[in-house]
Design a protein around this motif. Structure first.
Motif, PDB file in Angstrom:
ATOM      1  N   ALA A 147     -49.602   9.287  49.369  1.00 16.80           N
ATOM      2  CA  ALA A 147     -49.716  10.744  49.491  1.00 16.80           C
ATOM      3  C   ALA A 147     -49.636  11.422  48.121  1.00 16.80           C
ATOM      4  N   ILE A 148     -48.747  10.931  47.262  1.00 12.69           N
ATOM      5  CA  ILE A 148     -48.555  11.565  45.951  1.00 12.69           C
ATOM      6  C   ILE A 148     -49.824  11.518  45.112  1.00 12.69           C
ATOM      7  N   VAL A 149     -50.531  10.378  45.124  1.00 13.50           N
ATOM      8  CA  VAL A 149     -51.701  10.239  44.245  1.00 13.50           C
ATOM      9  C   VAL A 149     -52.803  11.236  44.586  1.00 13.50           C
ATOM     10  N   ARG A 150     -52.784  11.756  45.781  1.00 16.14           N
ATOM     11  CA  ARG A 150     -53.798  12.741  46.168  1.00 16.14           C
ATOM     12  C   ARG A 150     -53.553  14.088  45.532  1.00 16.14           C
ATOM     13  N   GLY A 151     -52.317  14.316  45.023  1.00 16.84           N
ATOM     14  CA  GLY A 151     -52.000  15.611  44.414  1.00 16.84           C
ATOM     15  C   GLY A 151     -52.100  16.759  45.395  1.00 16.84           C
ATOM     16  N   PRO A 152     -51.510  16.635  46.578  1.00 16.48           N
ATOM     17  CA  PRO A 152     -51.664  17.681  47.594  1.00 16.48           C
ATOM     18  C   PRO A 152     -50.868  18.938  47.254  1.00 16.48           C
ATOM     19  N   GLU A 153     -51.270  20.040  47.877  1.00 15.78           N
ATOM     20  CA  GLU A 153     -50.515  21.278  47.742  1.00 15.78           C
ATOM     21  C   GLU A 153     -49.251  21.238  48.599  1.00 15.78           C
ATOM     22  N   VAL A 154     -49.329  20.528  49.724  1.00 17.49           N
ATOM     23  CA  VAL A 154     -48.213  20.464  50.672  1.00 17.49           C
ATOM     24  C   VAL A 154     -48.068  19.032  51.176  1.00 17.49           C
ATOM     25  N   PHE A 155     -46.831  18.530  51.206  1.00 19.85           N
ATOM     26  CA  PHE A 155     -46.533  17.225  51.790  1.00 19.85           C
ATOM     27  C   PHE A 155     -45.995  17.427  53.208  1.00 19.85           C
TER      28      PHE A 155
END
Length: 353
Positions: A147-155
């Motif tokens: 999930a982190i590698v995607r650089g999301p705005e919200v986890f």
């Protein structure tokens, strides 16, 4: 960083409504936990934010964008599930970078993002291993890294620790808290475990039957619950609830004997019943002539919990921190700190203030 807002959000499956007009604001960088019993709608609400469940009515905004009808891949969120869902034939590094690879990112960008995620999650020594060579906690860290590698705005976390044993759950709680502190992203976390909620959250949203019962910081909900449900759900062991009767503008508690106690709250007229809430640490026991009997003592080392039975059939839990040994089956006198008692309406279960 990006906040999330829900405006009068409704979810129906056919004619059955499971989410009833929820309004909620989650601030930039906030760690918000949805908590409640099974079937309360917390996972459904999370899946609506993710776009995995279609919203029947209302609006969902992530930052300034209305994402209500936007495809999940375009919402700028990353979700970590209860199951790890790792590819068994891929290494840790390949699992974490798989989504970026499928989206055509350059290899050097993928390597850089995987290296940064592995540093944050302390996975540097495991990048060449496959999932079968990892512990449950390590696998969950890989799922978080993906999930982190995607650089999301919200986890978004959907009960990510449910499959772990007790010791690993504690370790992973610390890891997730540290992760939030380091990257500062907005996180929404679903759990039925109020201990996880209390230890992780900046803000807790207590849900019951598809409705919000109360929103606040962990200590706000613990010290100042709005109703009996929240008071009983937040805190471990849970709050004791006893029948009380209004007597002379005070409250008498038949199970505990003694005279009526001052409440400092607005009470119904004399003779009306109320519910009295007392947390285990606000009660004390001592051997003595009484109709209350010590049933079981649960010894946990530095603290013990006494389980008592009252003649009225009510169960009491008392926290003790001394070495005094009271045999099970012994009659005990129960005293309590009346200033810490909470009072609730019998019919509405709302807190009397």
């Amino acid at each position: 960083m990006t906040g999330v807002s829900l405006d009068n959000v409704v979810k129906k499956f056919g004619p059955i409504a499971v989410i009833h007009g929820i309004d909620l604001r989650i601030e930039d960088g906030e760690f918000c936990v949805f908590v409640g019993p099974s079937g309360c709608g917390k996972s459904t609400l999370l899946r609506m934010v993710a776009g995995l469940e279609k919203t029947t009515a209302g609006k969902i905004h992530i930052g300034a964008r209305d994402v209500t009808d936007i495809d999940p891949a375009e919402r700028g969120v990353a979700m970590v599930f209860q199951t790890y869902a790792l590819y068994p034939h891929m290494t840790v590094a390949e699992n974490m970078g798989f989504g970026l690879r499928m989206n055509g990112h350059p290899k050097d960008v993928i390597r850089s993002k995987v290296a940064e995620a592995s540093r944050i999650l302390k996975l540097d020594n495991y990048l060449d291993r496959k999932p079968k060579a990892l512990s449950g906690g390590q696998r969950q860290r890989v799922a978080i890294g993906r999930a982190i590698v995607r650089g999301p705005e919200v986890f978004l976390f959907d009960e990510p620790l449910s499959n772990l044993d007790a010791e690993l759950r504690v370790d992973m709680r610390i890891e997730i808290a540290r992760l939030h502190k380091e990257i500062g992203a907005t996180m929404i976390y679903v759990t039925h475990d109020q201990v996880e909620a209390m230890t992780l959250a900046d803000k807790i949203v207590v849900l019951r039957a598809g409705r919000i019962e109360q929103v606040g910081t962990p200590m706000q909900l613990y010290a100042d619950p709005d109703n009996r449900f929240v008071a009983g759900f937040i805190g471990s062991p849970s709050m004791n609830f006893l029948d009380g009767v209004v007597d002379g503008g005070k409250v008498r508690i038949p199970a505990l004997g003694g005279g009526p106690v001052d409440t400092g709250v607005a009470l119904p007229p004399d003779g009306h019943k109320v519910v009295v809430g007392l947390r285990p640490q606000h009660l004390a026991v001592a051997p003595g002539p009484s109709d209350i009997v010590l049933d079981i003592r649960e010894r946990l080392g530095g603290v013990s919990y006494d389980y008592l039975d009252t003649p009225q059939g009510e169960r009491l839990i008392v926290e003790t921190r001394d070495d005094a040994v009271i045999d099970e089956g012994t009659p005990v006198v129960v005293t309590f700190d009346a200033t810490q008692a909470l009072f609730f309406d019998v019919d509405t279960e709302r807190r009397l203030r």
